[in-house]
Design a protein around this motif. Structure first.
Motif, PDB file in Angstrom:
ATOM      1  N   LEU A   5       2.304  13.464  -4.320  1.00 52.52           N
ATOM      2  CA  LEU A   5       3.242  14.347  -5.019  1.00 52.52           C
ATOM      3  C   LEU A   5       2.833  15.811  -4.911  1.00 52.52           C
ATOM      4  O   LEU A   5       3.689  16.705  -4.888  1.00 52.52           O
ATOM      5  CB  LEU A   5       3.357  13.931  -6.485  1.00 52.52           C
ATOM      6  N   LYS A   6       1.535  16.058  -4.829  1.00 49.40           N
ATOM      7  CA  LYS A   6       1.058  17.435  -4.642  1.00 49.40           C
ATOM      8  C   LYS A   6       1.506  17.978  -3.286  1.00 49.40           C
ATOM      9  O   LYS A   6       1.899  19.148  -3.164  1.00 49.40           O
ATOM     10  CB  LYS A   6      -0.472  17.477  -4.758  1.00 49.40           C
ATOM     11  N   VAL A   7       1.454  17.128  -2.259  1.00 46.30           N
ATOM     12  CA  VAL A   7       1.945  17.531  -0.934  1.00 46.30           C
ATOM     13  C   VAL A   7       3.437  17.834  -0.999  1.00 46.30           C
ATOM     14  O   VAL A   7       3.907  18.856  -0.471  1.00 46.30           O
ATOM     15  CB  VAL A   7       1.658  16.424   0.102  1.00 46.30           C
ATOM     16  N   PHE A   8       4.191  16.953  -1.665  1.00 44.69           N
ATOM     17  CA  PHE A   8       5.640  17.161  -1.777  1.00 44.69           C
ATOM     18  C   PHE A   8       5.952  18.454  -2.527  1.00 44.69           C
ATOM     19  O   PHE A   8       6.859  19.198  -2.139  1.00 44.69           O
ATOM     20  CB  PHE A   8       6.303  15.985  -2.495  1.00 44.69           C
ATOM     21  N   GLN A   9       5.198  18.729  -3.596  1.00 46.84           N
ATOM     22  CA  GLN A   9       5.443  19.945  -4.371  1.00 46.84           C
ATOM     23  C   GLN A   9       5.217  21.186  -3.524  1.00 46.84           C
ATOM     24  O   GLN A   9       5.972  22.166  -3.614  1.00 46.84           O
ATOM     25  CB  GLN A   9       4.534  19.978  -5.603  1.00 46.84           C
ATOM     26  N   GLY A  10       4.187  21.153  -2.676  1.00 42.41           N
ATOM     27  CA  GLY A  10       3.940  22.289  -1.785  1.00 42.41           C
ATOM     28  C   GLY A  10       5.099  22.510  -0.822  1.00 42.41           C
ATOM     29  O   GLY A  10       5.503  23.662  -0.572  1.00 42.41           O
ATOM     30  N   LEU A  11       5.654  21.425  -0.285  1.00 39.32           N
ATOM     31  CA  LEU A  11       6.794  21.539   0.628  1.00 39.32           C
ATOM     32  C   LEU A  11       8.042  22.030  -0.104  1.00 39.32           C
ATOM     33  O   LEU A  11       8.829  22.821   0.435  1.00 39.32           O
ATOM     34  CB  LEU A  11       7.072  20.183   1.276  1.00 39.32           C
ATOM     35  N   ILE A  12       8.224  21.571  -1.343  1.00 40.84           N
ATOM     36  CA  ILE A  12       9.367  22.034  -2.150  1.00 40.84           C
ATOM     37  C   ILE A  12       9.243  23.528  -2.432  1.00 40.84           C
ATOM     38  O   ILE A  12      10.219  24.284  -2.309  1.00 40.84           O
ATOM     39  CB  ILE A  12       9.460  21.225  -3.448  1.00 40.84           C
ATOM     40  N   ASP A  13       8.041  23.977  -2.802  1.00 40.96           N
ATOM     41  CA  ASP A  13       7.826  25.411  -3.072  1.00 40.96           C
ATOM     42  C   ASP A  13       8.102  26.242  -1.822  1.00 40.96           C
ATOM     43  O   ASP A  13       8.744  27.311  -1.900  1.00 40.96           O
ATOM     44  CB  ASP A  13       6.399  25.640  -3.553  1.00 40.96           C
ATOM     45  N   ASP A  14       7.620  25.771  -0.679  1.00 35.46           N
ATOM     46  CA  ASP A  14       7.872  26.486   0.576  1.00 35.46           C
ATOM     47  C   ASP A  14       9.368  26.560   0.874  1.00 35.46           C
ATOM     48  O   ASP A  14       9.872  27.596   1.333  1.00 35.46           O
ATOM     49  CB  ASP A  14       7.158  25.795   1.741  1.00 35.46           C
ATOM     50  N   ARG A  15      10.077  25.467   0.619  1.00 36.20           N
ATOM     51  CA  ARG A  15      11.509  25.449   0.905  1.00 36.20           C
ATOM     52  C   ARG A  15      12.269  26.392  -0.023  1.00 36.20           C
ATOM     53  O   ARG A  15      13.219  27.065   0.416  1.00 36.20           O
ATOM     54  CB  ARG A  15      12.045  24.022   0.782  1.00 36.20           C
ATOM     55  N   PHE A  16      11.865  26.480  -1.288  1.00 38.03           N
ATOM     56  CA  PHE A  16      12.493  27.424  -2.204  1.00 38.03           C
ATOM     57  C   PHE A  16      12.304  28.857  -1.717  1.00 38.03           C
ATOM     58  O   PHE A  16      13.237  29.672  -1.734  1.00 38.03           O
ATOM     59  CB  PHE A  16      11.918  27.264  -3.615  1.00 38.03           C
ATOM     60  N   ARG A  17      11.087  29.177  -1.270  1.00 34.44           N
ATOM     61  CA  ARG A  17      10.827  30.528  -0.773  1.00 34.44           C
ATOM     62  C   ARG A  17      11.662  30.817   0.476  1.00 34.44           C
ATOM     63  O   ARG A  17      12.207  31.917   0.635  1.00 34.44           O
ATOM     64  CB  ARG A  17       9.337  30.697  -0.466  1.00 34.44           C
ATOM     65  N   GLU A  18      11.773  29.822   1.339  1.00 33.63           N
ATOM     66  CA  GLU A  18      12.566  29.990   2.556  1.00 33.63           C
ATOM     67  C   GLU A  18      14.033  30.239   2.222  1.00 33.63           C
ATOM     68  O   GLU A  18      14.688  31.100   2.834  1.00 33.63           O
ATOM     69  CB  GLU A  18      12.417  28.740   3.421  1.00 33.63           C
ATOM     70  N   ARG A  19      14.545  29.501   1.254  1.00 32.85           N
ATOM     71  CA  ARG A  19      15.949  29.659   0.868  1.00 32.85           C
ATOM     72  C   ARG A  19      16.199  31.028   0.235  1.00 32.85           C
ATOM     73  O   ARG A  19      17.267  31.625   0.438  1.00 32.85           O
ATOM     74  CB  ARG A  19      16.357  28.535  -0.095  1.00 32.85           C
ATOM     75  N   LEU A  20      15.242  31.519  -0.530  1.00 40.42           N
ATOM     76  CA  LEU A  20      15.399  32.837  -1.152  1.00 40.42           C
ATOM     77  C   LEU A  20      15.381  33.960  -0.118  1.00 40.42           C
ATOM     78  O   LEU A  20      16.067  34.978  -0.275  1.00 40.42           O
ATOM     79  CB  LEU A  20      14.281  33.060  -2.175  1.00 40.42           C
TER      80      LEU A  20
END
Length: 545
Positions: free
Chosen positions: A281-296
């Motif tokens: 889940l920690k790996v997934f959270q890192g990917l989710i955070d990266d995707r949010f930054r990319e979308r912004l």
């Protein structure tokens, strides 16, 4: 006196149970459960429960119901000792005595086991609406995973939404066609790894190699990224994590039978499950955070054709009326990550083990592959339809080695009946597909690996033929089945097209260890290592791929 006598019996039975449990399953012992303080606590809790349950059962008795037959239960522990190290095998033996619908008392848990195609149809089709809830393991309950996991949660609006998302975004014919190029690329990378191993004369861990391929196919569908490389420590770590999760969720745990003991975590299942899932889940959270930054930071409209599952889930998360919070999203990713990798690699490993033990069958499937594909390096999904014997090999492997031997345990949401037998509300219902696949009344030579039995046969694995249901049936049939039947045959073709295989260290096929390691997924207890040997077809080096 009656009360004192009962409590004395409880103390004796608990101590006997602890001794027998440790002697049968020493690997499950994660802490000193014979410590005096803990022993007295367990005895006290069980004594209180027994007195309460006895009084309740006396006051509510008198109904005329016929429970399925089963072995006589011992006081307190019931039939727990009948479970054994490999419950699918020990229960298969019991069903020979007590029939295809059998009841067991596992501590406080009423359990009904069905072991025939007709009984499985009753559970998975006729009474599917009543028996579609899940019995979740103590390890999953420890972190609340059972409330948000599409695997464990009961049918609900959220469950239906998650199933719909999975089907439309991952497993629909349109999405499978759109991800075809990725699957072909990952299979090509597997072949390159095999050529390199062949040139070095090194044995290949079949399960790990297949796992890396499955992992990267799934991770690209979920996150548009590779998660692993062959021979990398990170790849091994991911494989070990997923295997540990399935083992901790599937192994017999005393807290599954006495839920009020769950907080003690006597066998360490909760801790093991939490440690492994937290890392993922920690790996997934890192990917989710990266995707949010990319979308912004995105300045141009997103290319809709390249949307992966994570993008779709984050879009839905923005909907105020959606139940898809971050906890649910990460749980869905965890479900798909585990189920989409481990079962496929395990099936490939079992198939290769059976083919190595049956050289004439391996020659037959290799001949078919050579005739259809020839010396071409590139092959795709459409070629699989031209390989009926290969498809029969996959079906025969799933018959003998179903990835999930009991499917996922079901729970009766209300009182029900299977044939003339009563199934009480909240009872656990197990479908022993391992036994059904080896039933001599259904299959000729049931323990023999004979893919020929499926040539010209109408029997399929899609949930309509209850003698072969490795993916289940009904509303809770495995949604990933379409992807499995795209991926597993492709991996087998890559292993068999350009290589012959031999066991390492001069081992002979007849001595190949086929022992199973029980869990949610049925693994080989001893990993299969085999050495690829170049055939006189196809390219002669990895550089030509």
């Amino acid at each position: 006196m009656y009360m004192l006598y009962r409590i004395f019996l409880i103390l004796i039975n608990i101590r006997i149970y602890v001794y027998l449990w440790e002697s049968r399953n020493p690997e499950n012992r994660e802490m000193d459960i014979s410590a005096p303080a803990l022993f007295l606590l367990v005895c006290f809790l069980l004594s209180c429960f027994f007195v309460f349950a006895t009084a309740k059962s006396r006051s509510s008795s008198g109904g005329s119901v016929v429970l399925p037959p089963g072995p006589p239960p011992l006081p307190i522990i019931g039939n727990i000792l009948h479970f054994g190290k490999n419950p699918h095998r020990s229960i298969a033996e019991l069903s020979k005595t007590y029939g295809p619908v059998m009841s067991l008392k596992l501590g406080t848990l009423n359990t009904v086991v069905v072991s025939s195609p007709e009984a499985a149809k009753e559970v998975l089709q006729t009474h599917d609406h009543v028996l579609s809830a899940r019995t979740s393991p103590n390890s999953a309950r420890a972190i609340g995973y059972h409330d948000v996991s599409v695997v464990w949660m009961p049918p609900s609006a959220l469950w239906r939404q998650l199933r719909k998302i999975s089907a439309s975004q991952l497993f629909s014919p349109q999405r499978l066609e759109a991800t075809k190029t990725v699957r072909m690329k990952k299979v090509k990378e597997l072949m390159s790894f095999l050529y390199e191993s062949c040139e070095r004369g090194e044995a290949v861990d079949i399960a790990r190699a297949s796992f890396v391929t499955s992992l990267n196919i799934v991770s690209n569908a979920l996150f548009s990224a590779d998660f692993a490389r062959y021979d990398s420590k990170e790849s091994h770590d991911y494989h070990d994590l997923v295997v540990r999760v399935t083992k901790s969720a599937g192994k017999p745990d005393i807290a599954n039978f006495f839920p009020f003991l769950g907080f003690l975590d006597l066998q360490g299942s909760r801790k093991e499950f939490k440690v492994c899932t937290d890392r993922l889940l920690k790996v997934f959270q890192g990917l989710i955070d990266d995707r949010f930054r990319e979308r912004l930071n995105r300045t141009e409209p997103r290319d809709g054709s390249r949307t992966d599952l994570l993008d779709s889930l984050l879009d839905l998360n923005q909907d105020d009326e959606s139940e898809l919070n971050m906890n649910v999203i990460k749980s869905l990713l965890l479900d798909l990550f585990g189920a989409g990798t481990d079962t496929k690699s395990s099936t490939v490993e079992w198939a290769m083990a059976e083919l190595l033990r049956n050289p004439t069958k391996m020659t037959k499937v290799q001949t078919e592959i050579g005739r259809v594909i020839g010396e071409n390096v590139v092959f795709d999904d459409s070629d699989i339809q031209k390989l009926p014997y290969l498809q029969a090999v996959v079906k025969e492997t799933l018959r003998l080695h179903p990835p999930v031997p009991f499917l996922i345990p079901r729970k009766a949401q209300s009182d029900a009946r299977i044939f003339e037998f009563f199934v009480p509300k909240n009872a656990q219902v197990l479908v022993n597909v391992w036994t059904i696949g080896r039933d001599s009344s259904v299959w000729e030579n049931p323990t023999q690996f004979e893919p020929e039995r499926f040539l010209g046969s109408e029997i399929d694995v899609k949930g309509k033929d209850f003698e072969l249901i490795p993916f289940g049936a009904g509303r809770r049939i495995c949604p990933g089945m379409p992807m499995a039947f795209k991926t597993v045959p492709m991996m087998l073709v890559s292993l068999l097209h350009s290589f012959d295989w031999k066991l390492q260290n001069g081992a002979v096929p007849e001595e190949l260890d086929m022992e199973e390691a029980f869990g949610v997924t049925l693994h080989k207890a001893q990993p299969l290592y085999a050495v690829p040997v170049m055939k006189r077809v196809g390219p002669t080096s990895s550089a030509e791929i």
